[in-house]
Scaffold this active site. Structure first.
Site, PDB file in Angstrom:
ATOM      1  N   LYS A  97      77.189  44.352  44.423  1.00  0.00           N
ATOM      2  CA  LYS A  97      77.875  45.624  44.606  1.00  0.00           C
ATOM      3  C   LYS A  97      77.534  46.150  45.997  1.00  0.00           C
ATOM      4  O   LYS A  97      76.368  46.312  46.346  1.00  0.00           O
ATOM      5  CB  LYS A  97      77.440  46.626  43.528  1.00  0.00           C
ATOM      6  N   ASP A 134      81.739  42.626  43.873  1.00  0.00           N
ATOM      7  CA  ASP A 134      82.284  43.496  42.836  1.00  0.00           C
ATOM      8  C   ASP A 134      83.076  44.644  43.448  1.00  0.00           C
ATOM      9  O   ASP A 134      82.840  45.055  44.588  1.00  0.00           O
ATOM     10  CB  ASP A 134      81.164  44.077  41.977  1.00  0.00           C
ATOM     11  N   GLN A 163      91.126  45.424  40.277  1.00  0.00           N
ATOM     12  CA  GLN A 163      91.152  46.139  39.005  1.00  0.00           C
ATOM     13  C   GLN A 163      92.583  46.502  38.628  1.00  0.00           C
ATOM     14  O   GLN A 163      93.246  47.260  39.340  1.00  0.00           O
ATOM     15  CB  GLN A 163      90.284  47.397  39.117  1.00  0.00           C
ATOM     16  N   ARG A 184      88.629  37.791  40.999  1.00  0.00           N
ATOM     17  CA  ARG A 184      88.342  38.164  39.613  1.00  0.00           C
ATOM     18  C   ARG A 184      89.218  39.358  39.263  1.00  0.00           C
ATOM     19  O   ARG A 184      89.086  40.435  39.857  1.00  0.00           O
ATOM     20  CB  ARG A 184      86.869  38.528  39.440  1.00  0.00           C
ATOM     21  N   GLY A 188      89.166  47.298  34.741  1.00  0.00           N
ATOM     22  CA  GLY A 188      88.552  48.414  35.456  1.00  0.00           C
ATOM     23  C   GLY A 188      87.703  49.247  34.528  1.00  0.00           C
ATOM     24  O   GLY A 188      88.085  49.487  33.378  1.00  0.00           O
ATOM     25  N   THR A 226      88.484  39.165  31.111  1.00  0.00           N
ATOM     26  CA  THR A 226      88.952  39.980  29.994  1.00  0.00           C
ATOM     27  C   THR A 226      88.317  39.488  28.705  1.00  0.00           C
ATOM     28  O   THR A 226      87.977  38.308  28.584  1.00  0.00           O
ATOM     29  CB  THR A 226      90.493  39.936  29.865  1.00  0.00           C
ATOM     30  N   HIS A 227      88.165  40.425  27.750  1.00  0.00           N
ATOM     31  CA  HIS A 227      87.710  40.061  26.412  1.00  0.00           C
ATOM     32  C   HIS A 227      88.857  40.163  25.416  1.00  0.00           C
ATOM     33  O   HIS A 227      88.652  39.980  24.218  1.00  0.00           O
ATOM     34  CB  HIS A 227      86.564  40.988  25.977  1.00  0.00           C
TER      35      HIS A 227
END
Length: 308
Positions: A97, A134, A163, A184, A188, A226-227
């Site tokens: 980050k 990130d 995002q 990636r 978000g 993603t989940h």
């Protein structure tokens, strides 16, 4: 409103003290955070790398202290050296980050963050791996993408995050989908205003699919974070339509979230990378994870009730 409240709590010193001093919460924290030190991170990386890929995140953000940013650089150089020593360079990378590396410093913040990240990229290259930068709240997007462009001159494998809930992201995907890019795509996790971000879940999902189409048909390497199993199915379909082989894109999920789905994807021969955070500065990260799924918050509140 729940997400907003939890993000506000992530910035509260009082809430932080309460959570950090509640032993009953430790098992919940351990679901999402690998541990407090590099040894714990390496141990988890070894375990996961048997069938999955890994990206390690040394937790920390929003520093206004140049010395603290320097400490973050050294923490990454240490973990990268360990990855090399342990033979994990081919299976594990790191995520950083920029706010932890000096981006928000009042004087020369972007330059300091770029120089610090460049040192991490050098250590990653020496370890046989790479870095993904990130993305944080929308006010830092232009700065972050500018730093990534500069890094890719010398380290073309440097990845970044876009995002889907930001209204600008479809255009950013088109800009960054060139040869060698690693993007990636996530939904978000910050509480953004409606002027810049989609607030409705269906709108965010629709944006995610539009962005996926751009990335899958681009010349880079999409990393599908993603989940959501529906979006996973859509990603596989779009990859097949674009003629991508299984090594030409990957899925990514957070450590501790839907591990059975992670194992299933890896078992089918798909590239599955786990985002593994570690370190003592786990509290803000933990609170954002609570805001993303009601079940996580339920476990948290039950533990607090038992404490009382």
């Amino acid at each position: 409103m729940l997400r907003s409240a939890l993000i506000a709590a992530s910035r509260s010193a009082g809430c932080r003290t309460l959570v950090e001093r509640t032993p009953l919460l430790r098992p919940i924290v351990d679901r999402f955070v690998a541990g407090s030190d590099v040894d714990a991170a390496i141990r988890i990386a070894h375990e996961l790398s048997r069938d999955r890929l890994v990206t390690l995140d040394h937790l920390g953000e929003d520093t206004l202290d140049r010395g603290q940013a320097e400490q973050t650089v050294e923490a990454y150089r240490t973990v990268l050296a360990r990855l090399a020593d342990e033979g994990l360079g081919g299976r594990a990378e790191v995520s950083v980050k920029l706010s932890a590396l000096g981006q928000a410093l009042p004087v020369d913040g972007d330059k300091i963050a770029l120089d610090n990240t460049r040192r991490i990229c050098e250590a990653a290259a020496a370890a046989g791996t790479t870095v993904t930068v990130d993305m944080e709240d929308h006010t830092t997007t232009d700065s972050t993408l500018g730093i990534v462009r500069a890094l890719r001159v010398d380290f073309p494998g440097t990845g970044t995050v876009l995002q889907a809930y930001l209204k600008r992201t479809e255009a950013d995907c088109a800009d960054f989908a060139g040869p060698g890019s690693r993007i990636r795509l996530c939904k978000g996790a910050y509480d953004e205003p409606a002027s810049v971000a989609y607030r409705d879940r269906s709108e965010v999902d629709a944006s995610y699919v539009r962005c996926l189409k751009v990335l899958m048909n681009g010349q880079g390497y999409p990393m599908v974070a993603t989940h959501d199993t529906r979006l996973i199915d859509i990603a596989e379909h779009l990859a097949a339509e674009a003629g991508r082989t299984r090594d030409a894109y990957e899925f990514q999920m957070l450590y501790g979230v839907r591990p059975q789905v992670q194992e299933q994807l890896a078992g089918r021969g798909l590239r599955m990378r786990v985002y593994v955070p570690y370190g003592t500065e786990w509290y803000p990260y933990f609170m954002r994870r609570l805001g993303e799924r009601p079940a996580n918050l339920t476990f948290f509140l039950q533990a607090l009730a038992r404490r009382g």
